[in-house]
Design an enzyme around this catalytic site. Sequence first.
Site, short mmCIF file in Angstrom:
data_model
loop_
_atom_site.label_atom_id
_atom_site.label_comp_id
_atom_site.label_asym_id
_atom_site.label_seq_id
_atom_site.Cartn_x
_atom_site.Cartn_y
_atom_site.Cartn_z
N TYR A 179 0.82 -1.24 -0.08
CA TYR A 179 -0.11 0.11 0.09
C TYR A 179 0.84 1.22 -0.01
O TYR A 179 2.07 1.12 0.09
CB TYR A 179 -0.84 0.11 1.11
CG TYR A 179 -1.84 1.22 1.56
CD1 TYR A 179 -2.71 1.50 0.59
CD2 TYR A 179 -1.59 2.20 2.40
CE1 TYR A 179 -3.54 2.64 0.51
CE2 TYR A 179 -2.71 3.31 2.62
CZ TYR A 179 -3.42 3.42 1.79
OH TYR A 179 -4.02 4.44 1.85
N THR A 181 1.76 3.55 1.84
CA THR A 181 2.56 4.13 2.93
C THR A 181 3.63 2.96 3.53
O THR A 181 4.37 3.23 4.64
CB THR A 181 1.85 4.50 4.09
OG1 THR A 181 1.03 3.47 4.58
CG2 THR A 181 0.79 5.98 3.75
N LYS A 182 3.59 1.68 2.71
CA LYS A 182 4.44 0.63 3.29
C LYS A 182 5.79 1.09 2.93
O LYS A 182 6.03 1.77 2.13
CB LYS A 182 3.79 -0.45 2.52
CG LYS A 182 2.66 -0.98 3.11
CD LYS A 182 2.52 -1.07 4.94
CE LYS A 182 1.00 -1.61 5.05
NZ LYS A 182 0.07 -0.51 5.20
N ASN A 183 6.60 0.03 3.53
CA ASN A 183 8.20 0.23 3.21
C ASN A 183 8.43 0.22 1.94
O ASN A 183 9.51 0.82 1.34
CB ASN A 183 8.93 -0.67 4.35
CG ASN A 183 8.68 -0.34 5.64
OD1 ASN A 183 7.54 0.62 5.98
ND2 ASN A 183 9.19 -1.34 6.67
#
Length: 370
Positions: A179, A181-183
Amino acid sequence: MQKIEFFKHNIDEEDISRVTSVLKSIFLTNANVTKEFEEKFATYLDATHCVAVSSCTAALHLSLLALGIKDGDEVITTPMSFVATSNAILHAGAIPVFVDIEESTGNIDFTLIEAAITPKTKAIMPVHLYGNMCDMKAIKKIANKHKLKIIEDAAHCIEGERDGVRVGELGDVACFSFYATKNITSGEGGAITTNNDEVAKLLYQLRLHGINKDASSRYTDKFAHWDMKVLGWKYNISDIQSALLIGQLEKIEDRLSKREEIARYYEVALNKLGVEYIKVPENTKSARHLFIIKIKNRDKVVSKLQSNGIGVAVNYRAIHILNYYKNSFSFQDSDFPIAKKFGDEVLSLPLYTKLELSQLAYIISNLAKI
């Protein structure tokens, strides 16, 4: 007043160039670039198979189905997660059974799992919250004793490790999120890893309607009719998304090191302020996905920080207090008191590689004033 976003992604010119190459190619959907990403992601996690899908929610849903979870089965999980975790159990026709959490980490309290097991229990779905792994050795012992499947919700925890165990190593499957905002991110997207050949074979079919040939193989292989073996879903990922992920995966450890530096800065500063934060458990390599403080009057603090230009978030309110779950299962706020209190106090501070020292100082200064 400074303006500090809650999150900024790391997509760079190399990633954009890789996407441009896909846009100039024949296949935009799931084809060779996705296969390349799946191979590299599996290699990074020391897994036998990776199945890339459209979201972590899709990954959780398909994993439950591939492991034989069906209508009326019970799956033990945590009320402290994004709703996708328990929603996926409902999508599979099963029943989420919550147990309370560890106050120190927010992760599922493994000591409460056995008491929640019934003849209908078929699986455990632990969530590696904020990038810190659950005690998978303890959970694996319980699963083995009661012949239960393990689906790891690793949406926050690609890089995680605990007690010498990697994410997905002890579970039947592990599910990941890409998604926004993921790493590593492709805007939307997810993946499943597994070491079980038969489960992987079924997952590949389930993600694409249940048919036995994807678009690229139907185009490039010698003609043969495809067949539909099982009822599946349209959960595949595209080569455009996979092209974004490949380069980020190559840089994942370097960027983790930068987030670790930022997290250590927060820890030193918050210790001086006397502000409580979620600590990394012993013998754990954290994926450092989110940095969480616990604070009284949380909603007022959110408002004040936002009014000073600082992007923050709440990850998460306890699932059992949300209206749908309260109405569907007659939950009371007091049913899982640690999760309820935890969800009332947690606040996520910005944590990404592009944060500058002056911005971190501004965040801490505002917290100190509040």
